[in-house]
Design a protein around this motif. Structure first.
Motif, PDB file in Angstrom:
ATOM      1  N   PRO A 156       0.735  -1.293   0.094  1.00 49.99           N
ATOM      2  CA  PRO A 156      -0.113  -0.093  -0.122  1.00 49.99           C
ATOM      3  C   PRO A 156       0.863   1.338  -0.050  1.00 49.99           C
ATOM      4  N   PHE A 157       2.089   1.140   0.652  1.00 52.16           N
ATOM      5  CA  PHE A 157       2.739   2.402   0.849  1.00 52.16           C
ATOM      6  C   PHE A 157       3.368   2.726  -0.577  1.00 52.16           C
ATOM      7  N   LEU A 158       3.652   1.688  -1.403  1.00 51.58           N
ATOM      8  CA  LEU A 158       4.300   1.744  -2.573  1.00 51.58           C
ATOM      9  C   LEU A 158       3.287   2.275  -3.753  1.00 51.58           C
ATOM     10  N   VAL A 159       1.951   1.755  -3.395  1.00 49.33           N
ATOM     11  CA  VAL A 159       0.998   2.314  -4.336  1.00 49.33           C
ATOM     12  C   VAL A 159       0.809   3.703  -4.321  1.00 49.33           C
ATOM     13  N   LEU A 160       0.807   3.990  -2.800  1.00 45.15           N
ATOM     14  CA  LEU A 160       0.514   5.531  -2.627  1.00 45.15           C
ATOM     15  C   LEU A 160       1.771   6.399  -3.223  1.00 45.15           C
ATOM     16  N   LEU A 161       2.874   6.057  -2.846  1.00 40.36           N
ATOM     17  CA  LEU A 161       3.930   6.677  -3.388  1.00 40.36           C
ATOM     18  C   LEU A 161       4.031   6.797  -4.934  1.00 40.36           C
ATOM     19  N   ARG A 162       3.743   5.789  -5.380  1.00 40.75           N
ATOM     20  CA  ARG A 162       3.703   5.748  -6.964  1.00 40.75           C
ATOM     21  C   ARG A 162       2.465   6.777  -7.450  1.00 40.75           C
ATOM     22  N   GLN A 163       1.396   6.652  -6.741  1.00 39.32           N
ATOM     23  CA  GLN A 163       0.253   7.812  -7.128  1.00 39.32           C
ATOM     24  C   GLN A 163       0.765   9.027  -6.937  1.00 39.32           C
ATOM     25  N   PHE A 164       1.493   9.337  -5.707  1.00 36.88           N
ATOM     26  CA  PHE A 164       1.987  10.583  -5.534  1.00 36.88           C
ATOM     27  C   PHE A 164       2.986  11.271  -6.589  1.00 36.88           C
ATOM     28  N   VAL A 165       3.663  10.411  -7.079  1.00 39.17           N
ATOM     29  CA  VAL A 165       4.774  10.676  -7.774  1.00 39.17           C
ATOM     30  C   VAL A 165       4.158  10.943  -9.506  1.00 39.17           C
ATOM     31  N   PHE A 166       3.344  10.138  -9.668  1.00 38.45           N
ATOM     32  CA  PHE A 166       2.652  10.446 -11.153  1.00 38.45           C
ATOM     33  C   PHE A 166       1.700  11.822 -10.847  1.00 38.45           C
ATOM     34  N   THR A 167       0.956  11.925  -9.809  1.00 38.91           N
ATOM     35  CA  THR A 167       0.361  13.214  -9.690  1.00 38.91           C
ATOM     36  C   THR A 167       1.185  14.393  -9.586  1.00 38.91           C
ATOM     37  N   TYR A 168       2.370  14.280  -8.773  1.00 39.62           N
ATOM     38  CA  TYR A 168       3.234  15.522  -8.846  1.00 39.62           C
ATOM     39  C   TYR A 168       3.539  15.686 -10.325  1.00 39.62           C
ATOM     40  N   ILE A 169       4.142  14.873 -10.884  1.00 41.90           N
ATOM     41  CA  ILE A 169       4.555  14.902 -12.339  1.00 41.90           C
ATOM     42  C   ILE A 169       3.398  15.643 -13.261  1.00 41.90           C
ATOM     43  N   ARG A 170       2.360  15.041 -13.009  1.00 40.07           N
ATOM     44  CA  ARG A 170       1.236  15.817 -13.965  1.00 40.07           C
ATOM     45  C   ARG A 170       1.139  17.196 -13.625  1.00 40.07           C
ATOM     46  N   LEU A 171       0.947  17.666 -12.382  1.00 37.99           N
ATOM     47  CA  LEU A 171       0.866  18.969 -11.826  1.00 37.99           C
ATOM     48  C   LEU A 171       2.001  19.701 -12.254  1.00 37.99           C
ATOM     49  N   LYS A 172       3.192  19.226 -12.390  1.00 35.01           N
ATOM     50  CA  LYS A 172       4.353  20.059 -12.782  1.00 35.01           C
ATOM     51  C   LYS A 172       4.489  20.389 -14.392  1.00 35.01           C
ATOM     52  N   GLU A 173       3.937  19.362 -15.133  1.00 34.74           N
ATOM     53  CA  GLU A 173       3.416  19.381 -16.594  1.00 34.74           C
ATOM     54  C   GLU A 173       2.661  20.433 -16.957  1.00 34.74           C
ATOM     55  N   GLN A 174       1.492  20.591 -16.062  1.00 39.90           N
ATOM     56  CA  GLN A 174       0.578  21.623 -16.210  1.00 39.90           C
ATOM     57  C   GLN A 174       1.043  23.011 -15.991  1.00 39.90           C
ATOM     58  N   GLU A 175       1.811  22.870 -15.017  1.00 41.57           N
ATOM     59  CA  GLU A 175       2.600  24.311 -14.610  1.00 41.57           C
ATOM     60  C   GLU A 175       3.175  24.828 -15.619  1.00 41.57           C
ATOM     61  N   ILE A 176       4.204  23.846 -16.261  1.00 40.19           N
ATOM     62  CA  ILE A 176       4.993  24.182 -17.065  1.00 40.19           C
ATOM     63  C   ILE A 176       4.104  24.739 -18.444  1.00 40.19           C
ATOM     64  N   ARG A 177       3.202  24.010 -18.652  1.00 39.03           N
ATOM     65  CA  ARG A 177       2.394  24.393 -19.941  1.00 39.03           C
ATOM     66  C   ARG A 177       1.681  25.778 -19.619  1.00 39.03           C
ATOM     67  N   LEU A 178       1.205  26.063 -18.335  1.00 36.12           N
ATOM     68  CA  LEU A 178       0.499  27.326 -17.967  1.00 36.12           C
ATOM     69  C   LEU A 178       1.602  28.468 -18.214  1.00 36.12           C
ATOM     70  N   LEU A 179       2.892  28.203 -17.658  1.00 36.78           N
ATOM     71  CA  LEU A 179       3.914  29.243 -17.826  1.00 36.78           C
ATOM     72  C   LEU A 179       4.343  29.258 -19.315  1.00 36.78           C
ATOM     73  N   THR A 180       4.317  28.421 -20.182  1.00 37.98           N
ATOM     74  CA  THR A 180       4.508  28.734 -21.378  1.00 37.98           C
ATOM     75  C   THR A 180       3.624  29.552 -22.170  1.00 37.98           C
ATOM     76  N   VAL A 181       2.558  29.482 -21.940  1.00 36.34           N
ATOM     77  CA  VAL A 181       1.435  30.290 -22.441  1.00 36.34           C
ATOM     78  C   VAL A 181       1.390  31.595 -21.769  1.00 36.34           C
ATOM     79  N   LYS A 182       1.661  31.433 -20.676  1.00 32.90           N
ATOM     80  CA  LYS A 182       1.833  32.972 -20.156  1.00 32.90           C
ATOM     81  C   LYS A 182       3.097  33.719 -20.701  1.00 32.90           C
ATOM     82  N   SER A 183       4.037  32.943 -20.674  1.00 35.89           N
ATOM     83  CA  SER A 183       5.146  33.463 -21.362  1.00 35.89           C
ATOM     84  C   SER A 183       4.890  34.096 -22.844  1.00 35.89           C
ATOM     85  N   ASN A 184       4.303  33.326 -23.593  1.00 40.05           N
ATOM     86  CA  ASN A 184       4.034  33.736 -24.938  1.00 40.05           C
ATOM     87  C   ASN A 184       3.193  34.737 -24.990  1.00 40.05           C
TER      88      ASN A 184
END
Length: 170
Positions: free
Chosen positions: A19-47
């Motif tokens: 269960p800890f490994l599943v939660l850790l995996r879920q946290f890492v994927f959520t973190y990566i997805r949020l960082k990708e969204q942040e980068i996209r938003l910054l790119t749009v804002k920068s553009n």
């Protein structure tokens, strides 16, 4: 027969760790997805910021190219042909400096900016040809401004088009 009792601590650790490994995996994927969204938003804002800055720079270029501003640029002791040469050179250099802004401006607006630049340079030459070299610099500047005023105000029209476009983009 093999005893499973030797494997019980490993099985217990595995049952607790999964269960800890599943939660850790879920946290890492959520973190990566949020960082990708942040980068996209910054790119749009920068553009958007790049577009806004491009429009600002081109409006400034057009304002500086207005005959009423051009005539104030150089020494009053110049000959008319020297004034024309220096003015044309200054316009061309500033245009070349700003030419990368066409990446952020619509094709139609860029064409209008180029046409305005060429029209001012043409007006310099036609005013000079109309005088046939008989005028001093102050007379030339006055006639140059009057020719611009009596003709189409293409610079103000281009600036107004740029204003409309930036409002649509923003």
């Amino acid at each position: 027969m093999t005893s499973f009792s030797g494997y019980l601590p490993y099985a217990f650790a595995l049952i607790i760790a999964i269960p800890f490994l599943v939660l850790l995996r879920q946290f890492v994927f959520t973190y990566i997805r949020l960082k990708e969204q942040e980068i996209r938003l910054l790119t749009v804002k920068s553009n958007s910021e790049n577009k806004a800055q491009s429009y600002e720079r081109m409006v400034l270029f057009l304002e500086r190219m207005k005959p009423s501003n051009i005539v104030q640029r150089f020494d009053k002791e110049l000959a008319v042909h020297e004034f024309i040469f220096l003015t044309e050179k200054a316009i061309s250099e500033e245009f070349e400096y700003n030419s990368s802004q066409q990446l952020y401006i619509t094709k139609n607006s860029w064409k209008n900016i180029v046409d305005s630049k060429n029209a001012v340079i043409d007006l310099l030459h036609t005013t000079y040809e109309g005088l046939k070299g008989d005028a001093n610099l102050e007379e030339f500047k006055t006639i140059f401004i009057m020719n611009y005023i009596n003709g189409e105000d293409y610079i103000s029209a281009t600036i107004e088009d740029l204003r409309r476009e930036i409002l649509i983009i923003a």
